[in-house]
Design a protein around this motif. Structure first.
Motif, short mmCIF file in Angstrom:
data_model
loop_
_atom_site.label_atom_id
_atom_site.label_comp_id
_atom_site.label_asym_id
_atom_site.label_seq_id
_atom_site.Cartn_x
_atom_site.Cartn_y
_atom_site.Cartn_z
N GLY A 39 -8.01 -5.31 1.25
CA GLY A 39 -6.67 -4.93 0.96
C GLY A 39 -6.56 -4.47 -0.60
N GLU A 40 -7.22 -5.21 -1.55
CA GLU A 40 -7.19 -4.53 -2.78
C GLU A 40 -7.58 -3.30 -3.13
OE1 GLU A 40 -6.52 -5.10 -7.24
OE2 GLU A 40 -5.73 -6.21 -5.49
N TRP A 41 -8.73 -3.00 -2.56
CA TRP A 41 -9.23 -1.61 -2.66
C TRP A 41 -8.37 -0.36 -1.99
CZ3 TRP A 41 -14.54 -3.59 -1.07
CH2 TRP A 41 -15.22 -4.17 -2.14
N LEU A 42 -8.07 -0.94 -0.82
CA LEU A 42 -6.91 0.01 0.24
C LEU A 42 -5.68 0.34 -0.60
CD1 LEU A 42 -7.47 -1.19 3.86
CD2 LEU A 42 -8.38 1.02 2.71
N CYS A 43 -4.91 -0.69 -1.06
CA CYS A 43 -3.67 -0.83 -1.43
C CYS A 43 -3.55 -0.28 -3.04
CB CYS A 43 -2.68 -1.90 -1.16
SG CYS A 43 -2.66 -2.26 0.64
N LYS A 44 -4.39 -0.68 -3.87
CA LYS A 44 -4.18 -0.58 -5.19
C LYS A 44 -5.46 0.21 -6.02
CE LYS A 44 -1.75 -4.99 -5.72
NZ LYS A 44 -1.83 -6.30 -6.63
N GLN A 45 -6.51 0.19 -5.53
CA GLN A 45 -7.47 1.06 -6.06
C GLN A 45 -7.84 2.54 -5.42
OE1 GLN A 45 -8.94 -0.32 -8.77
NE2 GLN A 45 -7.64 -2.32 -8.55
N GLY A 46 -6.97 2.79 -4.41
CA GLY A 46 -7.13 4.18 -4.09
C GLY A 46 -8.32 4.43 -3.00
N LEU A 47 -8.74 3.54 -2.54
CA LEU A 47 -9.77 3.55 -1.30
C LEU A 47 -9.15 4.57 -0.21
CD1 LEU A 47 -12.58 3.17 -0.17
CD2 LEU A 47 -11.64 0.96 0.97
N CYS A 48 -7.95 4.07 0.50
CA CYS A 48 -7.32 4.91 1.34
C CYS A 48 -7.16 6.51 1.11
CB CYS A 48 -6.17 4.32 1.66
SG CYS A 48 -5.47 4.83 3.40
N ARG A 49 -6.87 6.60 -0.25
CA ARG A 49 -6.62 8.04 -0.74
C ARG A 49 -8.08 8.78 -0.63
NH1 ARG A 49 -2.70 11.46 -3.88
NH2 ARG A 49 -1.17 9.86 -3.07
N ASP A 50 -9.15 8.04 -1.24
CA ASP A 50 -10.24 8.67 -1.31
C ASP A 50 -10.82 8.93 -0.01
OD1 ASP A 50 -10.38 8.47 -4.03
OD2 ASP A 50 -11.35 6.51 -4.09
N LEU A 51 -10.72 8.08 1.04
CA LEU A 51 -11.18 8.34 2.27
C LEU A 51 -10.38 9.28 3.24
CD1 LEU A 51 -12.13 4.49 3.19
CD2 LEU A 51 -13.78 6.48 2.76
N PHE A 52 -9.19 9.26 2.98
CA PHE A 52 -8.32 9.97 3.92
C PHE A 52 -7.41 11.06 3.37
CE2 PHE A 52 -8.94 5.73 5.97
CZ PHE A 52 -9.80 6.07 6.98
N GLY A 53 -7.21 11.08 1.88
CA GLY A 53 -6.33 12.01 1.19
C GLY A 53 -4.71 11.52 1.25
N VAL A 54 -4.72 10.18 1.81
CA VAL A 54 -3.21 9.76 1.78
C VAL A 54 -3.07 8.42 1.33
CG1 VAL A 54 -2.48 11.26 3.67
CG2 VAL A 54 -3.22 9.16 4.14
N GLY A 55 -2.02 7.65 0.79
CA GLY A 55 -1.93 6.28 0.35
C GLY A 55 -1.82 6.39 -0.79
#
Length: 227
Positions: A148-164
């Motif tokens: 959750g920390e990586w997805l919501c605060k560390q940009g993991l979702c943006r790195d993987l999918f370009g959004v978030g």
């Protein structure tokens, strides 16, 4: 050398030719434990033929190991009431036996038709069945928090999918869709390879080894108890 079942396979092959005879082999008791090979291997009525579905795919025992045997009660729960019963009747018995096997040792099975009625019941069932729950559950919680920390605060979702959410405010995605797709594909095959290698290693690892032995036992147990 060959175990008892292997010796019987060779003997049946010698008598009946290249194709052998499962019907004959099925009726034998290769480990002399009082249970036929067919009863141990999921074909209690010895009716299986190639490309057909066996009566049972669960609770399979090794036909050469006498220490792996059914009790009278277990045998009753893994075989038809009678091999002379109709196919429809055998299917009914089979379905009931499978449900009993699948939900074995779960709380409230009879009362709730094979469902774990509450989250508390499920947790207590899990704790009862897993001796290492006190290690696994905290690590599961930590893994969930980190994800959750990586997805919501560390940009993991943006790195993987370009959004978030971005790790840095107003940061723009710096990878093309093609590059992200290639990374995801490479990650999938990498993890698939690691998983395959791990299973091969632990499925054939001796269980008496220090430290790794108990892990190997856990991997190998799912072949006996595939739930």
């Amino acid at each position: 050398g060959l175990g008892g079942f292997g010796v019987d396979v060779v003997d049946v092959h010698r008598v009946f030719g290249a194709n052998g005879s499962w019907a004959e082999l099925c009726k034998m008791d290769s480990d002399a434990d009082g249970i036929t090979n067919g009863e141990e291997m999921g074909d209690p009525c010895c009716t299986w033929v190639p490309d057909a579905e066996p009566y049972r795919r669960w609770d399979i025992k090794h036909p050469s190991r006498s220490q792996e045997k059914f009790t009278a009660s277990q045998l009753q729960d893994t075989s038809p009431s009678s091999c002379n019963d109709s196919t429809q009747e055998q299917h009914k018995v089979h379905a009931r036996q499978f449900r009993k096997f699948y939900y074995r040792d779960t709380p409230d099975f009879e009362a709730h038709a094979g469902t774990l009625s509450t989250a508390e019941n499920f947790l207590m069932w899990y704790i009862k069945r897993d001796d290492l729950w006190f290690v696994k559950l905290p690590f599961l919680g930590i893994s969930g928090w980190l994800m959750g920390e990586w997805l919501c605060k560390q940009g993991l979702c943006r790195d993987l999918f370009g959004v978030g959410p971005a790790a840095v405010q107003e940061e723009q995605p710096d990878m093309s869709l093609r590059k992200r797709a290639l990374i995801l594909l490479a990650a999938y095959y990498y993890h698939d390879f690691i998983s395959a290698f791990t299973h091969i290693a632990f499925d054939f690892m001796p269980r008496y080894l220090p430290f790794f032995g108990p892990i190997a036992s856990g991997f190998q147990f799912h072949h006996v108890e595939p739930r």
